[in-house]
Design an enzyme around this catalytic site. Structure first.
Site, PDB file in Angstrom:
ATOM      1  N   HIS A 184       0.816  -1.226   0.000  1.00 19.13           N
ATOM      2  CA  HIS A 184       0.000   0.000   0.000  1.00 19.13           C
ATOM      3  C   HIS A 184       0.849   1.275   0.000  1.00 19.13           C
ATOM      4  O   HIS A 184       0.315   2.355  -0.247  1.00 19.13           O
ATOM      5  CB  HIS A 184      -1.000  -0.020   1.166  1.00 19.13           C
ATOM      6  CG  HIS A 184      -0.442   0.397   2.476  1.00 19.13           C
ATOM      7  ND1 HIS A 184      -0.105  -0.488   3.470  1.00 19.13           N
ATOM      8  CD2 HIS A 184      -0.157   1.635   2.960  1.00 19.13           C
ATOM      9  CE1 HIS A 184       0.348   0.188   4.510  1.00 19.13           C
ATOM     10  NE2 HIS A 184       0.332   1.460   4.235  1.00 19.13           N
ATOM     11  N   ASP A 219      -0.886  -7.407   1.555  1.00 21.45           N
ATOM     12  CA  ASP A 219      -0.201  -6.107   1.590  1.00 21.45           C
ATOM     13  C   ASP A 219       1.306  -6.328   1.770  1.00 21.45           C
ATOM     14  O   ASP A 219       1.857  -6.172   2.858  1.00 21.45           O
ATOM     15  CB  ASP A 219      -0.782  -5.266   2.735  1.00 21.45           C
ATOM     16  CG  ASP A 219      -0.259  -3.838   2.724  1.00 21.45           C
ATOM     17  OD1 ASP A 219       0.329  -3.427   1.702  1.00 21.45           O
ATOM     18  OD2 ASP A 219      -0.444  -3.140   3.742  1.00 21.45           O
ATOM     19  N   SER A 262       4.300   1.966   8.271  1.00 22.71           N
ATOM     20  CA  SER A 262       3.949   0.900   7.340  1.00 22.71           C
ATOM     21  C   SER A 262       5.146   0.373   6.579  1.00 22.71           C
ATOM     22  O   SER A 262       6.056   1.134   6.237  1.00 22.71           O
ATOM     23  CB  SER A 262       2.960   1.425   6.305  1.00 22.71           C
ATOM     24  OG  SER A 262       1.704   1.483   6.887  1.00 22.71           O
ATOM     25  N   GLY A 263       5.104  -0.907   6.295  1.00 19.40           N
ATOM     26  CA  GLY A 263       6.184  -1.542   5.553  1.00 19.40           C
ATOM     27  C   GLY A 263       7.331  -1.964   6.450  1.00 19.40           C
ATOM     28  O   GLY A 263       8.144  -2.801   6.086  1.00 19.40           O
TER      29      GLY A 263
END
Ligand code: ARG
Length: 285
Positions: free
Chosen positions: A85, A132, A229-230
């Protein structure tokens, strides 16, 4: 004999340097953690330089400079595992910064790389946040050191639910509303939460997939947040001093809310996918 001894002492002292400098062979070790002592995360603390040596900042060109968008983890000297994402609405130029803790003080092992390829999971769905996960191939390998090391990706045989010393890290927001980004890497200990509990009616009410992990606290207060995120969710291996990269920070309802812990993509579910993307599957399958 007299002249030999200092030489031997010197050699012994140099061992860690020889072992870790530019050596990307063994994953999951934290060479700086033993040095410091074990010590957009909400409710976390500042991490010591090199505390999480696989974490990278994924940056995007903004005007004349660069800005942090997501975290990621080095899983080989040329590949970064992160979240899909982070790259919706692509076509931009991305960079990867390895070996850093403070954006305003890059430090001796800081390395900037260009992204050669972005491989998003084909099953990634922006509405359900399923699959994701993404891989970035760097234009050149990073050099490993005290503050740059590879993360270990587990295969299906690891009993992730049994791991208890789990940590998240990132440069994401330290407060859900204000969205203030810290200059230094933040870290927090989190607990893995059973998926059935996490998916129950007062929690995420069925939105969690079987390839997710839930981690945080039932009462909230400590969590990853926007900008994390990630990045990595890691857990210490049982009776060992290395860590497994068990999750990739994916999403959550708000940040640090009661019964709304962080949702992570479980890396062991994508072990094969990762090897295939990296072109390793025929060798290791
Ligand atoms: N989706 C967020 C990002 O893009 C990370 C959210 C993590 N949220 C949470 N409550 N744990 O950075």
């Amino acid at each position: 004999m007299k002249t030999f001894l200092p030489l031997l002492v010197l050699l012994a002292l140099c061992q860690p340097a020889l072992a870790f400098w530019n050596y990307c062979g063994t994953c999951g070790f934290r060479p700086m953690a033993s040095y410091h002592g074990t010590s957009r995360v909400v409710g976390g603390v500042s991490a010591q330089p090199g505390a999480w040596p696989w974490i990278v900042s994924i940056q995007q060109a903004v005007g004349a400079g660069m800005g942090h968008i997501c975290g990621g983890s080095l899983i080989s000297s040329q590949w970064v595992l992160t979240a899909a994402h982070c790259f919706v609405g692509t076509g931009r130029t991305y960079y990867v910064l390895a070996g850093i803790t403070y954006f305003n003080k890059p430090g001796p092992e800081a390395q900037l790389r260009h992204v050669r390829r972005i491989l998003l999971h084909r099953g990634y769905d922006n509405d359900t946040m399923s699959n994701d996960i993404a891989l970035l191939e760097l234009d050149q390998p990073v050099q490993c050191g005290y503050q740059v090391q590879l993360a270990c990706v587990p295969d299906a045989s690891l009993h992730v639910a049994e791991l208890t010393n789990c940590w998240v890290s990132g440069w994401g927001a330290t407060r859900a509303r204000a969205g203030d980004l810290p200059l230094g890497l933040q870290e927090a200990r989190v607990y893995l939460i059973d998926l059935n509990i996490c998916n129950s009616s007062h929690w995420y009410a069925g939105a969690i997939h079987s390839h997710n992990l839930c981690a945080g606290y039932p009462q909230g207060r400590i969590d990853t947040c926007q900008g994390d995120s990630g990045g990595p969710l890691v857990c210490q291996a049982k009776n060992a001093d290395y860590f497994w990269l068990v999750g990739v920070t994916s999403w959550g309802t708000g940040c640090a809310r009661v019964r709304k812990p962080g949702i992570y993509t479980s890396t062991q579910h994508f072990y094969r996918w990762i090897l295939v993307q990296m072109g390793l599957y025929p060798c290791l399958g």
